[in-house]
Design a protein around this motif. Structure first.
Motif, PDB file in Angstrom:
ATOM      1  N   TYR A  39       0.068  -7.108   5.165  1.00  0.00           N
ATOM      2  CA  TYR A  39       1.060  -5.783   5.721  1.00  0.00           C
ATOM      3  C   TYR A  39       2.077  -6.366   6.053  1.00  0.00           C
ATOM      4  O   TYR A  39       2.324  -7.645   6.469  1.00  0.00           O
ATOM      5  N   PRO A  42       0.763  -1.107  -0.032  1.00  0.00           N
ATOM      6  CA  PRO A  42       0.057  -0.100  -0.069  1.00  0.00           C
ATOM      7  C   PRO A  42       0.807   1.115   0.032  1.00  0.00           C
ATOM      8  O   PRO A  42       1.791   1.426   0.916  1.00  0.00           O
ATOM      9  N   CYS A  70      -3.387  -9.781   6.722  1.00  0.00           N
ATOM     10  CA  CYS A  70      -4.532  -9.348   7.445  1.00  0.00           C
ATOM     11  C   CYS A  70      -5.820  -9.999   7.249  1.00  0.00           C
ATOM     12  O   CYS A  70      -6.114 -10.430   6.077  1.00  0.00           O
ATOM     13  N   PHE A  83      -8.442  -1.847  12.507  1.00  0.00           N
ATOM     14  CA  PHE A  83      -9.615  -1.641  11.641  1.00  0.00           C
ATOM     15  C   PHE A  83     -10.831  -1.561  12.318  1.00  0.00           C
ATOM     16  O   PHE A  83     -10.946  -1.860  13.709  1.00  0.00           O
ATOM     17  N   GLY A  90      -0.837   1.995   7.452  1.00  0.00           N
ATOM     18  CA  GLY A  90      -1.513   0.910   7.033  1.00  0.00           C
ATOM     19  C   GLY A  90      -0.703  -0.250   6.557  1.00  0.00           C
ATOM     20  O   GLY A  90      -1.454  -1.177   6.901  1.00  0.00           O
ATOM     21  N   ASN A 149      -7.050   9.361   8.926  1.00  0.00           N
ATOM     22  CA  ASN A 149      -7.936   8.737   7.952  1.00  0.00           C
ATOM     23  C   ASN A 149      -8.971   8.052   8.544  1.00  0.00           C
ATOM     24  O   ASN A 149      -9.273   6.706   8.318  1.00  0.00           O
ATOM     25  N   ARG A 203      -4.885   0.503   9.736  1.00  0.00           N
ATOM     26  CA  ARG A 203      -5.437   1.052   8.766  1.00  0.00           C
ATOM     27  C   ARG A 203      -6.149   2.349   9.049  1.00  0.00           C
ATOM     28  O   ARG A 203      -6.191   3.567   8.303  1.00  0.00           O
ATOM     29  N   HIS A 204      -6.284   2.892  10.443  1.00  0.00           N
ATOM     30  CA  HIS A 204      -6.819   4.071  10.735  1.00  0.00           C
ATOM     31  C   HIS A 204      -5.726   4.757  11.672  1.00  0.00           C
ATOM     32  O   HIS A 204      -5.665   4.159  12.851  1.00  0.00           O
ATOM     33  N   THR A 205      -5.468   6.087  11.357  1.00  0.00           N
ATOM     34  CA  THR A 205      -4.515   6.831  12.070  1.00  0.00           C
ATOM     35  C   THR A 205      -4.984   8.160  12.284  1.00  0.00           C
ATOM     36  O   THR A 205      -5.604   8.907  11.462  1.00  0.00           O
ATOM     37  N   TYR A 213      -8.875  -8.920   7.886  1.00  0.00           N
ATOM     38  CA  TYR A 213     -10.152  -7.938   7.428  1.00  0.00           C
ATOM     39  C   TYR A 213     -10.198  -7.537   6.107  1.00  0.00           C
ATOM     40  O   TYR A 213     -10.862  -7.092   5.607  1.00  0.00           O
ATOM     41  N   SER A 214      -8.863  -7.815   5.346  1.00  0.00           N
ATOM     42  CA  SER A 214      -9.096  -7.493   3.952  1.00  0.00           C
ATOM     43  C   SER A 214      -8.002  -8.577   3.043  1.00  0.00           C
ATOM     44  O   SER A 214      -7.555  -9.362   3.716  1.00  0.00           O
ATOM     45  N   ASP A 227       0.276   5.792   4.789  1.00  0.00           N
ATOM     46  CA  ASP A 227       0.573   4.664   3.809  1.00  0.00           C
ATOM     47  C   ASP A 227       1.610   3.959   4.840  1.00  0.00           C
ATOM     48  O   ASP A 227       1.101   2.581   4.783  1.00  0.00           O
TER      49      ASP A 227
END
Length: 302
Positions: free
Chosen positions: A43, A9, A36, A190, A75, A106, A80-82, A38-39, A72
């Motif tokens: 990573y 990513p 991961c 996430f 992630g 994000n 994922r969220h920062t 969840y997707s 990036d």
């Protein structure tokens, strides 16, 4: 059958030599690649990844570039969220520094009002802890230590995060006496993640994440400093003479221009820094390292 090279990513295809290194890589018994759940995105962790992310952060010339590089990186390292918030030059009076809180993230769109209201964000349990402590803490431990203030409804940021499934995360304190500032990063793997999810990801990449966060924070201070009001050579010269105690008339005589011209340059210098006085302009120019920066052979004011 042809296989496309893996994608990281925000970085692009992984070079062949790095892919080969990943295959046999083991650092402190850490897996080189963690899928991961969840997707479909992987990573990665490792010193080779850290160097790539660090280069992007260091090379960032604007806040937007820095934001993209850091998000990036987080992630790619499993979060994922920062959410980042920081203030600098806190040792100066607020009326003098006029330094606003720098925030970005994000998180879901519902968090936008928090990013636009520094006071509301400053009251969050995450930033209140970071303002008083150094190091890192999981939100599991943070909420246990400060459960009442976090969960009695007065912390709107926490209430919103819990409603959106962003309760489990890791907080990094960025207190820096050198920068006279403070900052914090909140990392969430996430939406819907558990505290166990956080701890697993943090155990894998905590060293890389902490290092990147500090480099990002220091780079942010540098970008903001470079974005301060920029002086022309003549404005710099008159401020330097003014800082030595010379009057407008004396500066005019030294430089060979009228007192009115000196007044004009001082006024423009004050406007550049949104300063109420020449003394404030001198201080701000000094803090942004714009005074007395010429080569000594160029005969600076004495």
């Amino acid at each position: 059958m042809r296989h496309n090279p893996p994608i990281r990513p925000g970085i692009g295809p992984v070079p062949r030599q790095i892919r080969a290194k990943e295959k046999n890589f083991s650092w402190q018994n850490r897996p080189a690649v963690i899928q991961c759940t969840y997707s479909s995105v992987s990573y990665h962790s490792g010193d080779f990844m850290l160097s790539i992310y660090l280069q992007r952060v260091i090379d960032s010339a604007t806040v937007a570039d820095l934001r993209a590089a850091y998000l990036d990186a987080m992630g790619g390292l499993g979060f994922r969220h920062t959410l980042y918030a920081a203030r600098f030059l806190l040792t100066l009076p607020a009326a003098l520094s006029r330094d606003k809180t720098e925030t970005y993230g994000n998180f879901p769109q519902e968090f936008d009002p928090l990013l636009k209201d520094p006071d509301l964000l400053a009251r969050s349990v995450w930033l209140r802890w970071s303002a008083r402590h150094s190091g890192t803490i999981s939100t599991r431990n943070l909420y246990q230590d400060r459960g009442k203030s976090a969960q009695d409804g007065s912390d709107k940021a926490f209430v919103l995060a819990r409603r959106l499934g962003l309760e489990a995360g890791q907080v990094i304190s960025l207190r820096d006496p050198v920068l006279h500032g403070q900052g914090a990063v909140l990392l969430i793997p996430f939406a819907g993640a558990t505290h166990d999810d956080v701890e697993r990801r943090w155990a894998v990449s905590h060293q890389e994440i902490t290092a990147l966060s500090w480099v990002m924070h220091l780079r942010m201070a540098g970008i903001r400093q470079n974005g301060a009001g920029q002086l022309t050579p003549r404005q710099r010269e008159v401020l330097e003479w003014s800082s030595t105690g010379k009057t407008v008339t004396e500066i005019g005589t030294i430089i060979g221009v009228s007192a009115a011209t000196i007044e004009k340059h001082l006024r423009l210098a004050r406007n550049n820094f949104a300063a109420d006085s020449t003394a404030q302009a001198v201080l701000k120019a000094h803090l942004s390292r714009q005074l007395f920066t010429r080569d000594p052979s160029n005969n600076p004011p004495q």
